[in-house]
Design a protein around this motif. Structure first.
Motif, PDB file in Angstrom:
ATOM      1  N   ARG A   6       0.834  -1.208   0.000  1.00 19.33           N
ATOM      2  CA  ARG A   6       0.000   0.000   0.000  1.00 19.33           C
ATOM      3  C   ARG A   6       0.866   1.255   0.000  1.00 19.33           C
ATOM      4  O   ARG A   6       0.500   2.265  -0.617  1.00 19.33           O
ATOM      5  CB  ARG A   6      -0.940  -0.019   1.208  1.00 19.33           C
ATOM      6  N   SER A  31     -11.204   1.025  -8.363  1.00 23.88           N
ATOM      7  CA  SER A  31     -11.870   0.737  -7.093  1.00 23.88           C
ATOM      8  C   SER A  31     -10.936   0.006  -6.138  1.00 23.88           C
ATOM      9  O   SER A  31     -10.888   0.321  -4.930  1.00 23.88           O
ATOM     10  CB  SER A  31     -13.125  -0.108  -7.341  1.00 23.88           C
ATOM     11  N   ALA A  32     -10.157  -0.940  -6.664  1.00 27.47           N
ATOM     12  CA  ALA A  32      -9.224  -1.685  -5.811  1.00 27.47           C
ATOM     13  C   ALA A  32      -8.139  -0.777  -5.257  1.00 27.47           C
ATOM     14  O   ALA A  32      -7.753  -0.896  -4.082  1.00 27.47           O
ATOM     15  CB  ALA A  32      -8.596  -2.832  -6.605  1.00 27.47           C
ATOM     16  N   SER A  34      -8.425   2.461  -4.693  1.00 22.79           N
ATOM     17  CA  SER A  34      -9.063   3.299  -3.669  1.00 22.79           C
ATOM     18  C   SER A  34      -9.231   2.539  -2.359  1.00 22.79           C
ATOM     19  O   SER A  34      -8.998   3.082  -1.269  1.00 22.79           O
ATOM     20  CB  SER A  34     -10.427   3.782  -4.175  1.00 22.79           C
ATOM     21  N   GLN A  35      -9.624   1.263  -2.469  1.00 17.37           N
ATOM     22  CA  GLN A  35      -9.794   0.458  -1.258  1.00 17.37           C
ATOM     23  C   GLN A  35      -8.466   0.257  -0.527  1.00 17.37           C
ATOM     24  O   GLN A  35      -8.409   0.340   0.711  1.00 17.37           O
ATOM     25  CB  GLN A  35     -10.401  -0.895  -1.627  1.00 17.37           C
ATOM     26  N   GLN A  36      -7.393   0.016  -1.280  1.00 21.27           N
ATOM     27  CA  GLN A  36      -6.084  -0.181  -0.656  1.00 21.27           C
ATOM     28  C   GLN A  36      -5.587   1.098   0.017  1.00 21.27           C
ATOM     29  O   GLN A  36      -5.011   1.052   1.108  1.00 21.27           O
ATOM     30  CB  GLN A  36      -5.070  -0.651  -1.706  1.00 21.27           C
ATOM     31  N   SER A  38      -7.517   3.497   1.150  1.00 17.30           N
ATOM     32  CA  SER A  38      -8.369   3.699   2.335  1.00 17.30           C
ATOM     33  C   SER A  38      -7.877   2.838   3.492  1.00 17.30           C
ATOM     34  O   SER A  38      -7.863   3.286   4.654  1.00 17.30           O
ATOM     35  CB  SER A  38      -9.825   3.354   1.994  1.00 17.30           C
ATOM     36  N   ALA A  39      -7.466   1.608   3.179  1.00 19.09           N
ATOM     37  CA  ALA A  39      -6.924   0.738   4.222  1.00 19.09           C
ATOM     38  C   ALA A  39      -5.631   1.318   4.784  1.00 19.09           C
ATOM     39  O   ALA A  39      -5.372   1.233   5.997  1.00 19.09           O
ATOM     40  CB  ALA A  39      -6.684  -0.661   3.648  1.00 19.09           C
TER      41      ALA A  39
END
Length: 297
Positions: A6, A31-32, A34-36, A38-39
């Protein structure tokens, strides 16, 4: 604990500017990515991104973390290099990226030497334009890559990569052998047709700037990116061109080469922290020995 992968995505966002560009560079969906990210924000405990219209920008904390992340990634490369240094013998893949003239002139000698000295290495060469090498190194599709620029068009170094000089080349004005050249060679061809690389390429920009410094704008008649093609067109009396030393080793009959003050500079690049990796060091040594042999010829 911050996830290293990340952190790499955050560095990519700093360099590329958009989630979509980061996704393309890493074969992810936006989307993936953005999710990473955010994590990563949850791991860091502070906001790293902020919305700016339809895009995102790094917060102050995001910029601080991205700056330190480059150091973390380089430290991991140095750790990998240190572990490799204590192993016996060199083995595994060595993926080298190089531009066409280097593949033809420098790589064969270097590959033979590496194969003889380190038979455990799996040597793999990819022909790449230098502008594509940094991304391939960052994405681990390459271990070592050749970059170049011209003294009239210096390229800003990529902060995630390290590089060492390999070759400083003479740039030649290639003209038909029958062309009457007297005095300043560039001024003598100011009204000639030119064979130039495609617009937007480094070679095209370098030619334009060299001619501008001589007081004229080159009139492009043909566009060709491969120097073998360029020299064939010059030999056919289709125009004049600028050609670096690696490409001018064996010009076809009918071509005259006139050295100019302009230089093309080639470097060996690798990920930050990888300089001490035994495989990287062996590749750099083989390439330098190959350059020495080329220059002796």
């Amino acid at each position: 604990m911050l996830d290293v992968r990340r952190l790499g995505l955050l560095c990519d966002l700093t360099r590329l500017g958009t989630i979509a560009a980061v996704a393309r560079a890493n074969a992810y969906t936006p989307s993936a990515v953005s999710q990473q990210l955010s994590a990563l924000e949850r791991e860091a405990g502070v906001p790293l991104l902020e919305r700016t219209g339809r895009g995102v920008a790094l917060t102050t904390a995001g910029r601080v973390l991205a700056e330190h992340a480059e150091s973390v990634l380089a430290a991991l490369e140095r750790t990998t290099a240190a572990l490799a240094a204590v192993s016996t013998g060199l083995s595994g893949p060595l993926r080298i990226g190089a531009f066409p003239t280097a593949v033809r002139t420098l790589l064969p000698t270097a590959l033979v030497a590496l194969g003889e000295q380190h038979p455990g290495l799996e040597l793999m060469v990819t022909e790449l334009d230098p502008v594509d090498v940094p991304a391939a190194l960052r994405e681990r599709r390459l271990d070592v890559g050749l970059l170049n620029d011209y003294d009239v068009v210096p390229v800003v170094p990529d902060p995630s990569l390290d590089a060492v000089p390999l070759l400083d080349e003479t740039v030649y004005l290639a003209v038909p052998a029958t062309a009457p050249i007297t005095g300043d060679p560039l001024r003598a061809v100011r009204d000639a047709d030119w064979i130039m690389a495609g617009p937007g390429t480094l070679c095209h920009t370098a030619t334009t700037l060299v001619c501008r410094a001589a007081g004229f704008a080159p009139r492009a008649r043909h566009h060709a990116d491969e120097f073998t093609t360029v020299l064939a067109l010059v030999a056919a009396d289709q125009g004049v061109s600028l050609v670096p030393q690696l490409a001018a080793e064996r010009p076809p009959p009918g071509v005259r080469l006139i050295p100019l003050p302009t230089r093309r500079r080639t470097r060996v690049a690798y990920r930050g922290g990888a300089a001490t990796h035994p495989v990287t060091a062996a590749c750099v040594t083989a390439l330098r020995d190959s350059v020495d042999a080329f220059l002796r010829r």
